[in-house]
Write an enzyme that holds these catalytic residues in place. Structure first.
Site, PDB file in Angstrom:
ATOM      1  N   GLY A 107     -24.586 -30.690 -37.283  1.00  0.00           N
ATOM      2  CA  GLY A 107     -25.277 -29.801 -37.202  1.00  0.00           C
ATOM      3  C   GLY A 107     -26.164 -29.772 -37.607  1.00  0.00           C
ATOM      4  N   PRO A 153     -28.839 -26.804 -40.175  1.00  0.00           N
ATOM      5  CA  PRO A 153     -28.633 -25.413 -40.771  1.00  0.00           C
ATOM      6  C   PRO A 153     -28.217 -24.125 -40.184  1.00  0.00           C
ATOM      7  CG  PRO A 153     -30.626 -26.552 -41.875  1.00  0.00           C
ATOM      8  CD  PRO A 153     -29.912 -27.080 -40.585  1.00  0.00           C
ATOM      9  N   GLY A 154     -27.476 -23.464 -40.748  1.00  0.00           N
ATOM     10  CA  GLY A 154     -26.055 -22.344 -40.381  1.00  0.00           C
ATOM     11  C   GLY A 154     -26.453 -21.962 -39.278  1.00  0.00           C
ATOM     12  N   GLY A 199     -22.898 -22.851 -38.750  1.00  0.00           N
ATOM     13  CA  GLY A 199     -21.755 -22.452 -38.562  1.00  0.00           C
ATOM     14  C   GLY A 199     -20.558 -23.381 -39.621  1.00  0.00           C
ATOM     15  N   HIS A 236     -58.788 -13.444 -26.745  1.00  0.00           N
ATOM     16  CA  HIS A 236     -57.651 -14.433 -26.173  1.00  0.00           C
ATOM     17  C   HIS A 236     -56.307 -14.765 -26.266  1.00  0.00           C
ATOM     18  CE1 HIS A 236     -56.236 -18.113 -28.773  1.00  0.00           C
ATOM     19  NE2 HIS A 236     -55.296 -17.937 -28.985  1.00  0.00           N
ATOM     20  N   GLU A 237     -55.426 -13.468 -26.846  1.00  0.00           N
ATOM     21  CA  GLU A 237     -54.227 -13.090 -26.534  1.00  0.00           C
ATOM     22  C   GLU A 237     -53.847 -12.907 -24.863  1.00  0.00           C
ATOM     23  OE1 GLU A 237     -52.393 -14.349 -28.023  1.00  0.00           O
ATOM     24  OE2 GLU A 237     -53.667 -14.218 -30.280  1.00  0.00           O
ATOM     25  N   HIS A 266     -54.201 -16.247 -22.533  1.00  0.00           N
ATOM     26  CA  HIS A 266     -52.930 -16.597 -22.837  1.00  0.00           C
ATOM     27  C   HIS A 266     -51.563 -15.850 -22.265  1.00  0.00           C
ATOM     28  CE1 HIS A 266     -53.121 -19.916 -25.877  1.00  0.00           C
ATOM     29  NE2 HIS A 266     -52.578 -18.892 -26.983  1.00  0.00           N
ATOM     30  N   ASP A 320     -52.259 -23.855 -31.457  1.00  0.00           N
ATOM     31  CA  ASP A 320     -52.161 -23.857 -28.998  1.00  0.00           C
ATOM     32  C   ASP A 320     -52.758 -25.576 -29.281  1.00  0.00           C
ATOM     33  OD1 ASP A 320     -51.982 -21.630 -29.326  1.00  0.00           O
ATOM     34  OD2 ASP A 320     -53.905 -20.774 -28.769  1.00  0.00           O
TER      35      ASP A 320
HETATM   36  P1  ADP Z   1     -23.955 -24.373 -41.764  1.00  0.00           P
HETATM   37  O1  ADP Z   1     -23.194 -24.793 -43.195  1.00  0.00           O
HETATM   38  O2  ADP Z   1     -23.949 -25.020 -41.315  1.00  0.00           O
HETATM   39  O3  ADP Z   1     -25.996 -24.126 -42.724  1.00  0.00           O
HETATM   40  P2  ADP Z   1     -23.156 -21.493 -43.012  1.00  0.00           P
HETATM   41  O4  ADP Z   1     -21.828 -21.669 -42.170  1.00  0.00           O
HETATM   42  O5  ADP Z   1     -23.022 -21.861 -44.489  1.00  0.00           O
HETATM   43  O6  ADP Z   1     -23.812 -22.407 -42.130  1.00  0.00           O
HETATM   44  O7  ADP Z   1     -23.612 -20.228 -41.831  1.00  0.00           O
HETATM   45  C1  ADP Z   1     -23.431 -18.955 -42.498  1.00  0.00           C
HETATM   46  C2  ADP Z   1     -23.767 -17.798 -42.261  1.00  0.00           C
HETATM   47  O8  ADP Z   1     -24.064 -17.613 -41.179  1.00  0.00           O
HETATM   48  C3  ADP Z   1     -22.064 -17.596 -42.266  1.00  0.00           C
HETATM   49  O9  ADP Z   1     -21.622 -16.906 -43.340  1.00  0.00           O
HETATM   50  C4  ADP Z   1     -22.344 -16.603 -41.001  1.00  0.00           C
HETATM   51  O10 ADP Z   1     -21.879 -15.548 -41.232  1.00  0.00           O
HETATM   52  C5  ADP Z   1     -23.557 -16.596 -40.047  1.00  0.00           C
HETATM   53  N1  ADP Z   1     -22.982 -17.795 -39.087  1.00  0.00           N
HETATM   54  C6  ADP Z   1     -23.499 -19.095 -38.627  1.00  0.00           C
HETATM   55  N2  ADP Z   1     -23.233 -19.805 -37.759  1.00  0.00           N
HETATM   56  C7  ADP Z   1     -21.818 -18.563 -36.764  1.00  0.00           C
HETATM   57  C8  ADP Z   1     -21.195 -18.595 -35.750  1.00  0.00           C
HETATM   58  N3  ADP Z   1     -21.197 -19.363 -35.164  1.00  0.00           N
HETATM   59  N4  ADP Z   1     -20.444 -17.563 -36.091  1.00  0.00           N
HETATM   60  C9  ADP Z   1     -20.352 -16.343 -36.585  1.00  0.00           C
HETATM   61  N5  ADP Z   1     -21.282 -16.231 -37.872  1.00  0.00           N
HETATM   62  C10 ADP Z   1     -22.108 -17.924 -38.053  1.00  0.00           C
HETATM   63 ZN    ZN Z   2     -53.267 -18.759 -28.768  1.00  0.00          ZN
END
Ligand code: ADP
Ligand code: ZN
Length: 639
Positions: A218, A220-221, A223, A439-440, A443, A521
């Site tokens: 998955g 990054p970020g 979980g 412009h805005e 849109h 755009d």
């Molecule tokens: P990954 O390893 O997939 O890059 P992490 O596990 O390091 O992501 O996530 C970083 C932080 O983001 C976690 O410590 C948590 O605080 C938050 N986070 C990410 N996904 C979740 C989730 N599914 N539920 C709760 N917190 C999450």
């Molecule tokens: Zn624009």
């Protein structure tokens, strides 16, 4: 290096051996700064008449010097004179910075003296300290204790990998499944791993083979680390972790040695979890990396495979690896008995985001009016980490504004800050500001008027960091995002809206006055139109897939396979893409032309307010149009 005194040599080795168990930078500096004081201390304690530098040179010229060891770091020459016995300690001569090299060495060579130059970088000094000063011994001992503790106490001398084993170990992660939200399927699958760790006999009794490796896939970020920690936390076992990216750019052999150390420790602490983050950094298919193979990476990967094959299925070690690039992984990693289970950890959907927000709102003070549902609706595409970050940003803003609870205002500001950038001071009234407003509004008005477009959330001409002069934001339709299915009319409306900015500039100021502000755009439009033609069969070229899909999702390939169509087809694709963009542009201009008075009125309002939410904008539109398109007005967030 060659050394004279037996006792000195032994001492040096003992200290080095123990010292090599873990080298902290702080310890290093401490030692270096300790040295000068100890030098004077030791010298005054020395009873023998020391050889001066002048005498030393003289003796060289007289041919009385048999052998010289120069310690570069400390600036000392150990001198053995002609006829001096092996058991006597050598003379020590303090060298002057300028004299050390190469003048002295040339002189020694000229006189055929046996010379050794050693850059001991402090290790020699260490041994020297140890033999000369009790105080130094105590200091070293104390340091060693600290180092030993921090390195986990691995023994053995002079091994790079060993001395820098940089994996982390947490005896208790303190994370449980309840802390991970929005990834229910993954949690369910991983629940089984917890059971493996807790009561393996349930499985071994019926002859089931316990999996050794689980691959979490998955972005990054999402979980993945958190999930791995939760498994360890739920099962009450230690958590070892290391990141694949740390192996890159290391000396050959270091990575493999770290992997070996990691598994050695893990075996001693089984049952446990071994977590390897960014495994793609080491686990790319061998011999296919760009720029040829990378010995270090391959050795590390081979070591990892060897280790995984080396322990039995029921040894209680479960290896969890994380990546967002399964496609580049070496097939060998996925064989049975290795990472034979793959679990996808997706970006959260609406309900997932809501659950994650609930987890992170637990320890935050929110005012009554804040609705987590509204936040979840506002944040499609956010990862768990971004959601956590969002609430944290909002809390920081709240503290800065001296409020006692987070309000929707802070949430909105935090979202903008994370997605768009910091706000800057508004422009003074100028023609540029007027241009931006048109412009805005271009849109925003199209967003409001077109039938299949998303709902307008906000339009602003307050500039942001990163050269953004204003922006229009709409709330994506959650059903569409979650289903991942976009209709042709939705795509076409989106293209028209995206060209609305440029269309407004052209309509109001003329083609010659249009600005480069629409570059982003246009890029977006081109990408969308191209996908319609080459991927989704939404053009006159018909339902043919002209490009493979996998360059857009996270499972992207290193090298895109070359598209399999002729020159002639390429020209036709370009024509179709251009046609879609041009028609969208014409349509945008026509709609804006027909609503010119309304547009002017909206621009005036925007110039005055600088920022309008979707409902305020729609209200003005409603006053002007007979058939307002407000069927979705009830969903307006935050107003
Ligand atoms: P990954 O390893 O997939 O890059 P992490 O596990 O390091 O992501 O996530 C970083 C932080 O983001 C976690 O410590 C948590 O605080 C938050 N986070 C990410 N996904 C979740 C989730 N599914 N539920 C709760 N917190 C999450
Ligand atoms: Zn624009």
């Amino acid at each position: 290096m060659k050394s004279f005194s037996r006792s000195k040599q032994n001492a040096r080795h003992t200290v080095q051996g123990a010292f090599a168990t873990g080298l902290l930078t702080t310890g290093w500096f401490l030692l270096q700064s300790l040295m000068p004081t100890s030098v004077t201390l030791a010298q005054s304690a020395d009873e023998k008449d020391p050889l001066t530098y002048g005498e030393f040179l003289e003796k060289i010229d007289q041919g009385q010097v048999q052998q010289v060891d120069i310690d570069e770091t400390r600036g000392i020459a150990y001198v053995r004179l002609e006829g001096q016995s092996e058991d006597d300690p050598p003379e020590e001569v303090t060298l002057f910075a300028g004299e050390r090299n190469p003048e002295l060495i040339r002189r020694l060579r000229d006189n055929q003296v046996d010379v050794e130059v050693a850059d001991t970088s402090g290790n020699g000094a260490l041994a020297w300290l140890a033999t000369n000063s009790l105080l130094a011994l105590i200091v070293i001992f104390a340091l060693l204790m600290i180092l030993r503790r921090s390195s986990g106490g691995a023994g053995g001398a002079m091994s790079f990998g060993r001395s820098k084993a940089r994996f982390q170990m947490e005896a208790k992660t303190g994370v449980v499944f309840d802390d991970v939200a929005g990834v229910e399927e993954a949690k369910e699958e991983l629940q089984e791993v917890v059971t493996f760790l807790k009561s393996p006999e349930k499985f071994t009794a019926v002859g089931a083979r316990i999996p050794k490796g689980v691959l979490l896939v998955g972005q990054p970020g999402t979980g993945k680390t958190l999930l791995a920690k939760a498994i360890a936390g739920e099962a009450g076992v230690p958590f070892f972790s290391i990141s694949g990216s740390e192996f890159v750019e290391m000396f050959v052999g270091v990575g493999a040695s770290r992997v070996r150390d990691l598994f050695k420790k893990a075996k001693e602490n089984a049952p446990c979890i071994v977590f390897i983050d960014e495994i793609d950094a080491v686990g790319r298919s061998r011999g296919t990396g760009i720029g040829g193979g990378n010995d270090e990476r391959e050795q590390t990967l081979n070591q990892l495979l060897t280790e995984m094959d080396g322990f039995e299925g029921n040894s209680g070690i479960i290896v969890i690896a994380a990546t967002n690039r399964v496609d580049v992984l070496d097939m060998a990693l996925m064989r049975p008995g290795r990472f034979d289970r793959q679990i996808i950890v997706d970006l959260p959907t609406y309900s997932g985001r809501l659950a994650i927000l609930e987890v992170h709102a637990r320890d935050k003070k929110m005012s009554e009016e804040v609705s987590l549902e509204a936040i979840a609706r506002r944040t499609p595409g956010f990862s768990g980490a971004q959601l956590a970050n969002l609430l944290n940003e909002a809390a920081i803003l709240t503290a800065r504004r001296r409020r006692d609870a987070i309000t929707m205002q802070e949430i909105e500001d935090a979202i903008d800050r994370l997605t768009i950038g910091l706000t800057l001071t508004p422009l003074l009234d100028s023609s540029r500001k007027r241009m931006t407003a048109y412009h805005e509004v271009g849109h925003a008005l199209l967003t409001t008027l077109l039938e299949n477009s998303d709902e307008l959330n906000k339009v602003t001409i307050i500039p942001r960091s990163g050269g953004i002069e204003g922006f229009t934001q709409s709330l994506p339709n959650e059903d569409i995002i979650d289903s991942g299915l976009y209709t042709r009319s939705w795509l076409l409306d989106r293209i028209t809206v995206a060209l609305g900015g440029l269309a407004a500039e052209a309509e109001v100021f003329g083609d010659d006055e249009t600005t480069t502000g629409a570059g982003g755009d246009i890029k977006q439009v081109t990408n969308l139109a191209r996908q319609m033609v080459t991927l989704y069969g939404m053009s006159d070229l018909g339902p043919v897939a002209l490009e493979s899909m996998n360059n857009e999702v996270f499972l992207g390939r290193d090298l895109m396979p070359k598209s399999e169509y002729s020159e002639e087809m390429a020209t036709r694709i370009d024509q179709e893409v251009r046609g879609i963009a041009l028609r969208g542009f014409e349509r945008a201009k026509v709609v804006l032309r027909e609503n010119r008075a309304l547009m002017d009125r909206l621009v005036d309002a925007l110039l005055e307010q600088e920022s309008m939410d979707g409902e305020q904008f729609r209200e003005i539109v409603r006053q002007h149009t007979q058939i307002p398109r407000d069927q979705r007005a009830g969903v307006a967030a935050g107003s």
